[in-house]
Write a protein that holds these residues in place. Sequence first.
Motif, short mmCIF file in Angstrom:
data_model
loop_
_atom_site.label_atom_id
_atom_site.label_comp_id
_atom_site.label_asym_id
_atom_site.label_seq_id
_atom_site.Cartn_x
_atom_site.Cartn_y
_atom_site.Cartn_z
N LEU A 1 -27.59 5.86 32.92
CA LEU A 1 -28.74 6.74 33.09
C LEU A 1 -29.21 7.33 31.77
N PHE A 2 -28.43 7.13 30.72
CA PHE A 2 -28.68 7.80 29.45
C PHE A 2 -29.22 6.84 28.40
N ALA A 3 -29.84 7.42 27.39
CA ALA A 3 -30.43 6.65 26.30
C ALA A 3 -29.34 6.07 25.40
N GLN A 4 -29.76 5.18 24.53
CA GLN A 4 -28.90 4.62 23.49
C GLN A 4 -29.32 5.16 22.14
N GLY B 1 -32.17 7.93 29.34
CA GLY B 1 -32.97 6.73 29.18
C GLY B 1 -33.99 6.65 30.29
N ASP B 2 -34.59 5.48 30.45
CA ASP B 2 -35.65 5.31 31.44
C ASP B 2 -35.15 5.54 32.86
N PRO C 1 -29.72 4.87 17.94
CA PRO C 1 -30.09 3.73 17.10
C PRO C 1 -28.91 2.83 16.75
N GLU C 2 -27.68 3.38 16.80
CA GLU C 2 -26.49 2.60 16.50
C GLU C 2 -25.96 1.85 17.72
N GLY C 3 -26.63 1.99 18.86
CA GLY C 3 -26.22 1.28 20.06
C GLY C 3 -25.17 2.00 20.89
N GLN C 4 -24.91 3.27 20.57
CA GLN C 4 -23.97 4.06 21.35
C GLN C 4 -24.71 4.85 22.43
N THR C 5 -23.97 5.31 23.43
CA THR C 5 -24.57 6.14 24.46
C THR C 5 -24.93 7.50 23.89
N ASP C 6 -26.17 7.90 24.07
CA ASP C 6 -26.60 9.26 23.77
C ASP C 6 -26.06 10.12 24.90
N THR C 7 -25.22 11.08 24.59
CA THR C 7 -24.49 11.80 25.63
C THR C 7 -25.27 12.93 26.28
N ILE C 8 -26.51 13.16 25.88
CA ILE C 8 -27.29 14.26 26.47
C ILE C 8 -28.68 13.82 26.90
N HIS C 9 -29.32 12.90 26.17
CA HIS C 9 -30.71 12.52 26.47
C HIS C 9 -30.75 11.31 27.40
#
Length: 324
Positions: free
Chosen positions: A245-248, A260-261, A250-258
Amino acid sequence: MNRRLGLFGGLAALGLAGLGAAGLMIRRQRAAGPDPLPQMSDADFAAAHPALPAPDSALRVFHLGHSLVGRDMPAMLAQLAPPGHEYASQLGWGATLRAHWSGPDEVPGFDQENAHPAHRPVRDALASGDYDALVLTEMVELRDAIKWHASGNYLAEWARFARRARPDIRIYLYETWHSLDDEAGWLERIDEDAVTLWQDQVMRRAMSAQGVGAIYRVPGGPALAAVARAAEAGDLPGLDRREGLFAQTPEGQTDTIHLGDLGSYVIALTHYAVLYQRDPQGLPAQLNRADGSAAQAFQPRTAARVQRLVWRVVSTDPLTGVAA
């Protein structure tokens, strides 16, 4: 500014995280917020949230907050809503309600986060009386926002300000979430914070003040939690873990707060269900981002299940205003 840096990224993106933290502590020491408002009683709070009638036409909505509002979610909501839905917003990097109240110079990342066509200065927008609904959210870490920035007090200030020009405006507090790696647990924080922080420390205190009126809730965190639990139980084909449910980064890791689509879609559905008092089942799965590009979408069967989950959360929460 990349929305994925939005909540924490203003200082960190500039390589000034340490200096920023020190500066924040200095500001906290110099400018403590006002004493917290008293809590509205349980009985009065419950009585202050009757079911709302469903709107009979498209709404004009103003969103005030930060990157957990973002640009894409309100644009997705507009695609789900009836024709004629309009929106505007004012955002910042992890901005508090207090910072927005103090003015643009106090909102981190104000210029970057509001460089888009949907921006409208919040005081001008609300003073115009143009908006049917105001949706606000608070900074996370919410415990820090409550302690240092008097969240309930400034929610009350914004509610009173909005009602001066538009007494019938519907006001909602958008409940968000904390980081996936929160030491207390992501799901656990959503479950616990809904009552102990969002309700008791923010909503009940704000609504105790004269002239505030009813403030309802958009249960974004609980809706995300319901979808995450279903995914991890194997009930949502194409999604098997909350990280999806979360964004990636730029390094390809999971963004832990923001988000994704897919996460933004869940939150847009939640806003739709609350604002329009309608079951979102049958709404389209494929939407566009704010820039017009096609968003990642759930499989149709999965989207239908997500819509049912969102409606279950919204329709069973007495603070959303949806009739049971």
